[in-house]
Design a protein around this motif. Structure first.
Motif, PDB file in Angstrom:
ATOM      1  N   ALA A   1       0.837  -1.201   0.000  1.00  0.00           N
ATOM      2  CA  ALA A   1       0.000   0.000   0.000  1.00  0.00           C
ATOM      3  C   ALA A   1       0.877   1.259   0.000  1.00  0.00           C
ATOM      4  O   ALA A   1       0.591   2.236  -0.703  1.00  0.00           O
ATOM      5  N   ALA A   2       1.970   1.225   0.761  1.00  0.00           N
ATOM      6  CA  ALA A   2       2.860   2.402   0.820  1.00  0.00           C
ATOM      7  C   ALA A   2       3.489   2.657  -0.551  1.00  0.00           C
ATOM      8  O   ALA A   2       3.572   3.799  -1.022  1.00  0.00           O
ATOM      9  N   ILE A   3       3.899   1.588  -1.212  1.00  0.00           N
ATOM     10  CA  ILE A   3       4.502   1.737  -2.549  1.00  0.00           C
ATOM     11  C   ILE A   3       3.430   2.285  -3.512  1.00  0.00           C
ATOM     12  O   ILE A   3       3.678   3.226  -4.270  1.00  0.00           O
ATOM     13  N   GLY A   4       2.235   1.698  -3.426  1.00  0.00           N
ATOM     14  CA  GLY A   4       1.150   2.121  -4.323  1.00  0.00           C
ATOM     15  C   GLY A   4       0.830   3.591  -4.158  1.00  0.00           C
ATOM     16  O   GLY A   4       0.753   4.341  -5.141  1.00  0.00           O
ATOM     17  N   THR A   5       0.690   4.037  -2.928  1.00  0.00           N
ATOM     18  CA  THR A   5       0.331   5.441  -2.683  1.00  0.00           C
ATOM     19  C   THR A   5       1.391   6.374  -3.259  1.00  0.00           C
ATOM     20  O   THR A   5       1.081   7.374  -3.908  1.00  0.00           O
ATOM     21  N   ASN A   6       2.644   6.042  -3.006  1.00  0.00           N
ATOM     22  CA  ASN A   6       3.700   6.972  -3.410  1.00  0.00           C
ATOM     23  C   ASN A   6       3.991   6.940  -4.906  1.00  0.00           C
ATOM     24  O   ASN A   6       4.480   7.924  -5.455  1.00  0.00           O
ATOM     25  N   ILE A   7       3.679   5.850  -5.544  1.00  0.00           N
ATOM     26  CA  ILE A   7       3.898   5.821  -7.002  1.00  0.00           C
ATOM     27  C   ILE A   7       2.688   6.387  -7.743  1.00  0.00           C
ATOM     28  O   ILE A   7       2.846   7.196  -8.664  1.00  0.00           O
ATOM     29  N   THR A   8       1.482   6.013  -7.318  1.00  0.00           N
ATOM     30  CA  THR A   8       0.317   6.463  -8.092  1.00  0.00           C
ATOM     31  C   THR A   8       0.074   7.969  -7.977  1.00  0.00           C
ATOM     32  O   THR A   8      -0.588   8.545  -8.824  1.00  0.00           O
ATOM     33  N   LYS A   9       0.663   8.600  -6.977  1.00  0.00           N
ATOM     34  CA  LYS A   9       0.454  10.051  -6.928  1.00  0.00           C
ATOM     35  C   LYS A   9       1.286  10.777  -8.014  1.00  0.00           C
ATOM     36  O   LYS A   9       1.038  11.927  -8.321  1.00  0.00           O
ATOM     37  N   LEU A  10       2.246  10.077  -8.590  1.00  0.00           N
ATOM     38  CA  LEU A  10       3.095  10.706  -9.611  1.00  0.00           C
ATOM     39  C   LEU A  10       2.927  10.115 -11.018  1.00  0.00           C
ATOM     40  O   LEU A  10       3.258  10.768 -12.012  1.00  0.00           O
ATOM     41  N   TYR A  11       2.474   8.884 -11.102  1.00  0.00           N
ATOM     42  CA  TYR A  11       2.479   8.179 -12.394  1.00  0.00           C
ATOM     43  C   TYR A  11       1.108   7.530 -12.640  1.00  0.00           C
ATOM     44  O   TYR A  11       0.551   6.919 -11.728  1.00  0.00           O
ATOM     45  N   ALA A  12       0.612   7.645 -13.885  1.00  0.00           N
ATOM     46  CA  ALA A  12      -0.723   7.099 -14.181  1.00  0.00           C
ATOM     47  C   ALA A  12      -0.649   6.072 -15.301  1.00  0.00           C
ATOM     48  O   ALA A  12       0.131   6.215 -16.263  1.00  0.00           O
ATOM     49  N   PHE A  13      -1.470   5.034 -15.183  1.00  0.00           N
ATOM     50  CA  PHE A  13      -1.538   4.007 -16.224  1.00  0.00           C
ATOM     51  C   PHE A  13      -2.301   4.523 -17.441  1.00  0.00           C
ATOM     52  O   PHE A  13      -3.282   5.267 -17.280  1.00  0.00           O
ATOM     53  N   PRO A  14      -1.912   4.099 -18.649  1.00  0.00           N
ATOM     54  CA  PRO A  14      -2.757   4.403 -19.804  1.00  0.00           C
ATOM     55  C   PRO A  14      -4.107   3.709 -19.618  1.00  0.00           C
ATOM     56  O   PRO A  14      -4.151   2.574 -19.116  1.00  0.00           O
ATOM     57  N   SER A  15      -5.179   4.369 -19.990  1.00  0.00           N
ATOM     58  CA  SER A  15      -6.515   3.841 -19.666  1.00  0.00           C
ATOM     59  C   SER A  15      -6.814   2.512 -20.360  1.00  0.00           C
ATOM     60  O   SER A  15      -7.625   1.726 -19.879  1.00  0.00           O
ATOM     61  N   ASP A  16      -6.142   2.249 -21.494  1.00  0.00           N
ATOM     62  CA  ASP A  16      -6.468   1.027 -22.247  1.00  0.00           C
ATOM     63  C   ASP A  16      -5.497  -0.135 -21.962  1.00  0.00           C
ATOM     64  O   ASP A  16      -5.503  -1.146 -22.665  1.00  0.00           O
ATOM     65  N   LEU A  17      -4.652   0.015 -20.926  1.00  0.00           N
ATOM     66  CA  LEU A  17      -3.573  -0.964 -20.717  1.00  0.00           C
ATOM     67  C   LEU A  17      -4.078  -2.411 -20.648  1.00  0.00           C
ATOM     68  O   LEU A  17      -3.495  -3.314 -21.256  1.00  0.00           O
ATOM     69  N   CYS A  18      -5.184  -2.616 -19.911  1.00  0.00           N
ATOM     70  CA  CYS A  18      -5.650  -3.988 -19.683  1.00  0.00           C
ATOM     71  C   CYS A  18      -6.206  -4.643 -20.945  1.00  0.00           C
ATOM     72  O   CYS A  18      -6.422  -5.856 -20.968  1.00  0.00           O
ATOM     73  N   GLU A  19      -6.410  -3.845 -21.977  1.00  0.00           N
ATOM     74  CA  GLU A  19      -6.853  -4.446 -23.247  1.00  0.00           C
ATOM     75  C   GLU A  19      -5.687  -5.151 -23.959  1.00  0.00           C
ATOM     76  O   GLU A  19      -5.888  -5.820 -24.970  1.00  0.00           O
ATOM     77  N   HIS A  20      -4.486  -4.952 -23.457  1.00  0.00           N
ATOM     78  CA  HIS A  20      -3.312  -5.450 -24.192  1.00  0.00           C
ATOM     79  C   HIS A  20      -2.475  -6.415 -23.365  1.00  0.00           C
ATOM     80  O   HIS A  20      -1.275  -6.532 -23.581  1.00  0.00           O
ATOM     81  N   ILE A  21      -3.129  -7.099 -22.429  1.00  0.00           N
ATOM     82  CA  ILE A  21      -2.358  -7.939 -21.499  1.00  0.00           C
ATOM     83  C   ILE A  21      -1.567  -9.020 -22.247  1.00  0.00           C
ATOM     84  O   ILE A  21      -0.389  -9.258 -21.965  1.00  0.00           O
ATOM     85  N   LYS A  22      -2.202  -9.634 -23.230  1.00  0.00           N
ATOM     86  CA  LYS A  22      -1.497 -10.713 -23.959  1.00  0.00           C
ATOM     87  C   LYS A  22      -0.291 -10.165 -24.702  1.00  0.00           C
ATOM     88  O   LYS A  22       0.792 -10.745 -24.692  1.00  0.00           O
ATOM     89  N   ALA A  23      -0.502  -9.025 -25.368  1.00  0.00           N
ATOM     90  CA  ALA A  23       0.604  -8.426 -26.135  1.00  0.00           C
ATOM     91  C   ALA A  23       1.746  -8.035 -25.197  1.00  0.00           C
ATOM     92  O   ALA A  23       2.931  -8.206 -25.538  1.00  0.00           O
ATOM     93  N   LEU A  24       1.390  -7.538 -24.020  1.00  0.00           N
ATOM     94  CA  LEU A  24       2.430  -7.152 -23.064  1.00  0.00           C
ATOM     95  C   LEU A  24       3.211  -8.382 -22.614  1.00  0.00           C
ATOM     96  O   LEU A  24       4.448  -8.360 -22.519  1.00  0.00           O
TER      97      LEU A  24
END
Ligand SMILES: NC(=O)c1ccc[n+]([C@@H]2O[C@H](COP(=O)([O-])OP(=O)(O)OC[C@H]3O[C@@H](n4cnc5c(N)ncnc54)[C@H](O)[C@@H]3O)[C@@H](O)[C@H]2O)c1
Length: 370
Positions: A297-320
């Motif tokens: 949770a501490a890692i999540g809080t401190n990273i998500t306040k600065l960096y955001a995922f592209p909204s469509d990321l989960c559509e490309h799980i296989k390709a990733l």
């Protein structure tokens, strides 16, 4: 069509005499401007070539010329900025330039730029006539704390990151943090991700120090600390047989994200992709029973306040995952990751399968969206 630009092409210059003994050490010394001045005065170089991109030509080259008027006569070659241009074709344009001017093995190359320029310039120097000396003068935070140090030079083989490269050290890294004054904010945040990584893999006190800071106003002591973390790890395992792999925390997933969006309308900066990679890899660490819920949770809080995922990321799980299968750290057809057991302690060579990756990616993106 390649558009590498020649900015100046002096006659063979002997303004500098460099020490041409190429270091076998992967970790190069980190030197001050004064030390670099001494080295320039002692050089036996027949030619000096400064590599820049259009931004470092504009913002950093005038500073360099002011600090070192003797460099005014060096040849300057401008490469186009951006990961998309970190290719062998652009290396070739520089080799053509050097060869057309009969640059000898006593050429000294100075890489003035971020990680893209240092990675590429290092490869250019390492391969030209089987290797000439090069100096890295990093101008981004990311290059100062990470890319310009540690002797990895490479270009991408689209879409795969750093697929073609060598272990070859610069003669030295010349540290001049004032170059950061012109660096855009999102580039500072990008470099900050590698510093967070240094803390997460090796030093919980450093992590606590970093998360209390403002990444837009970075203290030099923190840059030095991150350099020391990287240098210590690389020194103990220069060729990445074991502990150096720890520096890849966040990079297995991060490189896949960076590669996937490289040719899109919204490419993702290296450090931002690494930050997102660290979030997913921390989630996997938790899911596999390594990392506590509290630290996740501490890692999540401190990273998500600065960096955001592209909204469509989960559509490309296989390709990733396909991209991850091509990662250099893998073996036996398995995706191997660096995971963390707690803040400040990481483990390498952990097998991660598609199901585990898919679950973690979905979870972290949902958490960020909520
Ligand atoms: N070799 C390694 O060990 C290693 C480690 C980490 C990252 N890398 C590589 O580093 C690269 C990322 O490096 P980066 O984040 O420095 O990106 P970058 O080199 O693309 O630089 C980011 C941007 O900032 C501009 N810029 C550079 N200095 C500037 C300044 N002082 N003022 C204004 N603009 C400036 C550049 O022109 C570019 O547009 C990736 O290719 C990554 O793979 C390598």
């Amino acid at each position: 069509m390649l558009n590498g630009k020649v900015l100046s092409n002096p006659n063979k210059s002997d303004i500098c005499k460099m020490n041409h003994a190429q270091s076998n050490n992967i970790i190069c010394p980190v030197i001050t401007l004064n030390e670099f001045r001494k080295r320039l005065n002692d050089t036996g170089a027949t030619e000096l070539l400064i590599l820049v991109d259009e931004n470092t030509r504009k913002y950093c080259l005038p500073v360099l010329f002011k600090l070192f008027p003797e460099l005014n006569e060096a040849a300057v070659f401008e490469l186009p900025s951006g990961e998309i241009n970190k290719t062998l074709q652009y290396c070739e344009s520089v080799w053509q330039f050097m060869s057309a001017r009969q640059f000898s093995r006593k050429t000294v190359v100075i890489n003035l730029g971020g990680g893209v320029l240092c990675d590429m310039g290092g490869l250019i120097a390492a391969l030209y006539k089987r290797g000439v000396v090069f100096y890295n003068i990093p101008t981004t935070l990311l290059a100062m704390v990470d890319a310009a140090l540690g002797g990895k030079v490479a270009v991408d083989l689209m879409p795969f990151k750093n697929q073609i490269g060598l272990f070859q050290s610069a003669e030295a890294l010349v540290l001049h943090p004032e170059f950061l004054l012109t660096l855009p904010k999102d580039e500072l945040i990008s470099g900050w991700a590698e510093m967070l990584k240094h803390a997460l893999i090796s030093d919980d006190a450093y992590w606590l120090n970093l998360i209390a800071q403002n990444p837009e106003n970075i203290q030099i002591s923190l840059i030095e600390k991150s350099i020391a973390v990287k240098a210590n790890i690389v020194k103990s395992d220069p060729m990445e047989q074991n502990v150096r792999k720890l520096l890849n925390f966040g990079h297995t997933v991060g490189h896949a994200i960076e590669s996937y969006y490289l040719t899109s309308d919204s490419p993702i900066k290296h450090g931002h992709a690494v930050a997102l990679g660290m979030l997913v890899e921390a989630q996997i660490s938790h899911d596999l029973g390594l990392l506590s819920h509290y630290e996740l949770a501490a890692i999540g809080t401190n990273i998500t306040k600065l960096y955001a995922f592209p909204s469509d990321l989960c559509e490309h799980i296989k390709a990733l995952f396909e991209l991850m299968l091509n990662d250099k750290k893998n073996s036996g057809g398995q995706v191997k990751m660096v995971l963390i057991e707690k803040i400040g302690k990481a483990v390498f060579d952990q097998n991660v399968n598609f199901v585990v990756f898919q679950k973690a990616l979905k979870l972290v993106t949902e958490k960020q969206a909520s």
